[in-house]
Motif scaffolding. Structure first.
Motif, PDB file in Angstrom:
ATOM      1  N   ILE A 232       0.841  -1.199   0.000  1.00 10.90           N
ATOM      2  CA  ILE A 232       0.000   0.000   0.000  1.00 10.90           C
ATOM      3  C   ILE A 232       0.879   1.253   0.000  1.00 10.90           C
ATOM      4  O   ILE A 232       0.628   2.206  -0.749  1.00 10.90           O
ATOM      5  CB  ILE A 232      -0.945   0.004   1.216  1.00 10.90           C
ATOM      6  CG1 ILE A 232      -1.996  -1.112   1.068  1.00 10.90           C
ATOM      7  CG2 ILE A 232      -1.621   1.362   1.367  1.00 10.90           C
ATOM      8  CD1 ILE A 232      -2.875  -1.287   2.286  1.00 10.90           C
ATOM      9  N   LEU A 236       0.870   4.139  -2.865  1.00 10.97           N
ATOM     10  CA  LEU A 236       0.511   5.519  -2.523  1.00 10.97           C
ATOM     11  C   LEU A 236       1.596   6.503  -2.941  1.00 10.97           C
ATOM     12  O   LEU A 236       1.310   7.653  -3.275  1.00 10.97           O
ATOM     13  CB  LEU A 236       0.244   5.641  -1.023  1.00 10.97           C
ATOM     14  CG  LEU A 236      -1.051   4.972  -0.540  1.00 10.97           C
ATOM     15  CD1 LEU A 236      -1.142   5.043   0.980  1.00 10.97           C
ATOM     16  CD2 LEU A 236      -2.274   5.647  -1.171  1.00 10.97           C
ATOM     17  N   THR A 239       0.778   7.523  -6.485  1.00 16.39           N
ATOM     18  CA  THR A 239      -0.586   7.969  -6.758  1.00 16.39           C
ATOM     19  C   THR A 239      -0.559   9.442  -7.146  1.00 16.39           C
ATOM     20  O   THR A 239      -0.196  10.295  -6.343  1.00 16.39           O
ATOM     21  CB  THR A 239      -1.477   7.789  -5.509  1.00 16.39           C
ATOM     22  OG1 THR A 239      -1.485   6.407  -5.144  1.00 16.39           O
ATOM     23  CG2 THR A 239      -2.894   8.236  -5.795  1.00 16.39           C
ATOM     24  N   ARG A 257      -1.405  10.795   2.627  1.00 19.19           N
ATOM     25  CA  ARG A 257      -1.060   9.400   2.317  1.00 19.19           C
ATOM     26  C   ARG A 257      -1.281   8.504   3.528  1.00 19.19           C
ATOM     27  O   ARG A 257      -1.705   7.348   3.394  1.00 19.19           O
ATOM     28  CB  ARG A 257       0.385   9.296   1.827  1.00 19.19           C
ATOM     29  CG  ARG A 257       0.622   9.893   0.451  1.00 19.19           C
ATOM     30  CD  ARG A 257       1.939   9.402  -0.145  1.00 19.19           C
ATOM     31  NE  ARG A 257       3.090   9.790   0.657  1.00 19.19           N
ATOM     32  CZ  ARG A 257       3.745  10.932   0.544  1.00 19.19           C
ATOM     33  NH1 ARG A 257       3.362  11.828  -0.358  1.00 19.19           N
ATOM     34  NH2 ARG A 257       4.801  11.191   1.298  1.00 19.19           N
ATOM     35  N   ARG A 261      -3.636   5.321   3.641  1.00 18.58           N
ATOM     36  CA  ARG A 261      -3.068   4.036   4.058  1.00 18.58           C
ATOM     37  C   ARG A 261      -3.962   3.387   5.099  1.00 18.58           C
ATOM     38  O   ARG A 261      -4.225   2.174   5.049  1.00 18.58           O
ATOM     39  CB  ARG A 261      -1.676   4.259   4.633  1.00 18.58           C
ATOM     40  CG  ARG A 261      -0.961   2.997   5.106  1.00 18.58           C
ATOM     41  CD  ARG A 261       0.359   3.406   5.766  1.00 18.58           C
ATOM     42  NE  ARG A 261       1.222   2.267   6.037  1.00 18.58           N
ATOM     43  CZ  ARG A 261       1.182   1.539   7.150  1.00 18.58           C
ATOM     44  NH1 ARG A 261       0.291   1.832   8.098  1.00 18.58           N
ATOM     45  NH2 ARG A 261       2.014   0.535   7.314  1.00 18.58           N
ATOM     46  N   LEU A 264      -7.114   1.903   3.334  1.00 19.56           N
ATOM     47  CA  LEU A 264      -6.847   0.711   2.519  1.00 19.56           C
ATOM     48  C   LEU A 264      -6.461  -0.486   3.389  1.00 19.56           C
ATOM     49  O   LEU A 264      -6.880  -1.626   3.122  1.00 19.56           O
ATOM     50  CB  LEU A 264      -5.747   1.006   1.502  1.00 19.56           C
ATOM     51  CG  LEU A 264      -6.116   2.041   0.434  1.00 19.56           C
ATOM     52  CD1 LEU A 264      -4.884   2.442  -0.372  1.00 19.56           C
ATOM     53  CD2 LEU A 264      -7.208   1.498  -0.491  1.00 19.56           C
ATOM     54  N   ASN A 281      -5.786   1.986  -4.569  1.00 24.85           N
ATOM     55  CA  ASN A 281      -5.385   3.335  -4.184  1.00 24.85           C
ATOM     56  C   ASN A 281      -5.886   4.372  -5.180  1.00 24.85           C
ATOM     57  O   ASN A 281      -6.244   5.498  -4.819  1.00 24.85           O
ATOM     58  CB  ASN A 281      -3.862   3.418  -4.070  1.00 24.85           C
ATOM     59  CG  ASN A 281      -3.145   3.006  -5.350  1.00 24.85           C
ATOM     60  OD1 ASN A 281      -3.351   1.904  -5.862  1.00 24.85           O
ATOM     61  ND2 ASN A 281      -2.301   3.873  -5.881  1.00 24.85           N
TER      62      ASN A 281
END
Length: 458
Positions: A232, A236, A239, A257, A261, A264, A281
């Motif tokens: 993850i 991120l 992203t 972020r 996190r 997710l 994400n």
């Protein structure tokens, strides 16, 4: 559609996710006429420049079979244009946006909100500013009820339940134990009238020890999610790398972020059969951005909690696409790709034959990402938000509108696709060009909403 109970959520979630337990106009302003096979000119996107993604995902192999465990491992970095090119907005567009803004502000001020009217307005695009999109999306995803008077109570309860879930599932066992112990001590002191006394040593059971390898150990469960958390974090980091909101070393972007996190990772822990799939994400990003930039300060501060619930609701309609075991089932990704092929065939058999037999560019070679990531990788960020206005406001559901947009994307590139070979067509569809989003959406909406009998208005 997801069957009830597919997403396993604890009882403590309560009402956080109810339902789990039960061309600009011309010729005097007339509408442009779309002919089957007409290709849209490449246009500069309208709206605010939010940044172009440098790194996006595309498939390593041309299919859906390259997976790791239960998770899709079918994405890799690809290049997109360095930046967005700002286009001009017509006077009529500005007037129309102002009218929609006024209409939505009026609707949101009513004690009982007319959801059908909100859907009609949102389908034409929610104007930026004053938090309208955040409120509209929460209503369209049924996170907020139509009764405005109930909003404060609903939001407070949902946010408290999210905080409790984070405490129970995201804290390390030792941190959670300390929090619980502190709470017990505070309660005990309150009962005793805050009389100071000797500190009590907190015992640690064998199952609570970090070196415990028992299946019942809280630490064993905690460490099992370390690899997922690391994946993850990597996702991120890439992203929307050109947007300061998501990327960079500032405390602002790091905080964003971290919140994503949490969402997710919490989703992964609550849904072990699905867990976290690379690309989720990208689905979360528009929701968290919209909620975090709400002009209502209290709502913006609680964007993480609100985003979690709305993320779950959004995925509830497509989560089966992420599950490998369901690929060949009626609710799996292959079935959805077949529906897209059928829709194209019914609207333009010539183009369907060319892609299916002449060049053999199958839907799974390009549309897998389109569908699973809800088109969040195909356009600039502002266009994604506009597309999602239409997805969320569609009366027949997100997946219905998603397939129609995907089909419209093919129809709008007909002449280029018919003149291309396998490599050219695959490159075109995996790197879809910038086009007039409003025109694209009109084409998509001209398709019959009944998925069993799609037809294209001529």
């Amino acid at each position: 559609m997801l069957k009830k109970g597919k997403l396993k959520l604890p009882d403590g979630l309560g009402i956080l996710v109810p339902g789990f337990d039960h061309k600009e106009e011309e010729n005097g302003g007339s509408e442009p006429i779309f002919e089957s096979g007409e290709e849209l000119e490449i246009m500069e996107p309208n709206g605010v420049e939010l940044g172009r993604k440098e790194n996006e995902y595309e498939f390593d192999d041309l299919g859906v079979n390259d997976r790791v465990g239960d998770k899709v491992d079918a994405f890799r970095t690809r290049k997109r244009p360095d930046k967005d090119r700002s286009g001009q907005v017509s006077v009529m567009d500005v007037i129309a946006a102002d009218e929609r803004r006024s209409d939505l502000e009026y609707e949101f001020s009513q004690k009982e909100i007319n959801l059908e009217k909100v859907k009609r307005i949102a389908s034409m695009g929610v104007p930026d500013g004053v938090g309208l999109r955040a409120t509209a999306w929460k209503l369209l995803l049924c996170y907020l009820s139509p009764s405005r008077n109930a909003w404060e109570k609903e939001l407070t309860e949902n946010r408290q339940k999210y905080a409790k879930l984070k405490e129970e599932l995201l804290l390390s066992p030792s941190a959670y134990t300390r929090v619980r112990a502190d709470a017990m001590i505070s309660a005990e002191l309150s009962r005793e009238g805050d009389v100071a006394g000797p500190l009590k040593r907190q015992g640690i059971s064998h199952g609570d020890h970090p070196l415990s390898v028992g299946k019942a150990s809280a630490w064993d469960h905690y460490f099992k999610h370390t690899e997922i958390a690391e994946q993850i974090d990597r996702d991120l980091q890439r992203t929307h790398p050109d947007m300061k909101f998501f990327s960079g070393k500032s405390s602002f972007s790091k905080k964003n972020r971290e919140a994503m996190r949490n969402i997710l990772l919490l989703f992964a822990k609550l849904n072990p059969a699905i867990c976290y799939v690379q690309g989720m994400n990208e689905v979360l990003a528009p929701i968290f951005y919209v909620f975090s930039t709400d002009t209502d300060e209290q709502n913006a501060l609680n964007a993480e909690a609100d985003s979690f619930s709305c993320f779950v609701r959004l995925l509830s309609d497509s989560v089966d696409h992420f599950c490998q075991q369901l690929d060949n089932s009626p609710v799996g990704i292959l079935s959805t790709l077949s529906r897209l092929a059928k829709l194209l065939k019914e609207n333009d058999e010539e183009l369907w034959k060319h892609l299916e037999f002449t060049t053999q560019v199958k839907p799974q070679f390009y549309a897998f990402r389109w569908i699973t990531l809800l088109l969040s990788q195909e356009f600039n960020f502002q266009s994604i938000l506009r597309i999602w206005d239409s997805l969320l406001s569609n009366p027949f559901g997100v997946q219905d509108m998603l397939l129609r947009i995907c089909c419209a994307m093919l129809l709008c590139m007909k002449s280029r696709l018919l003149s291309g070979d396998f490599a050219a067509n695959l490159r075109l569809l995996q790197h879809y060009p910038d086009i007039n989003i409003e025109h694209l959406l009109r084409v998509a909406q001209d398709l019959n909403a009944d998925t069993s009998s799609y037809s294209l208005s001529m």
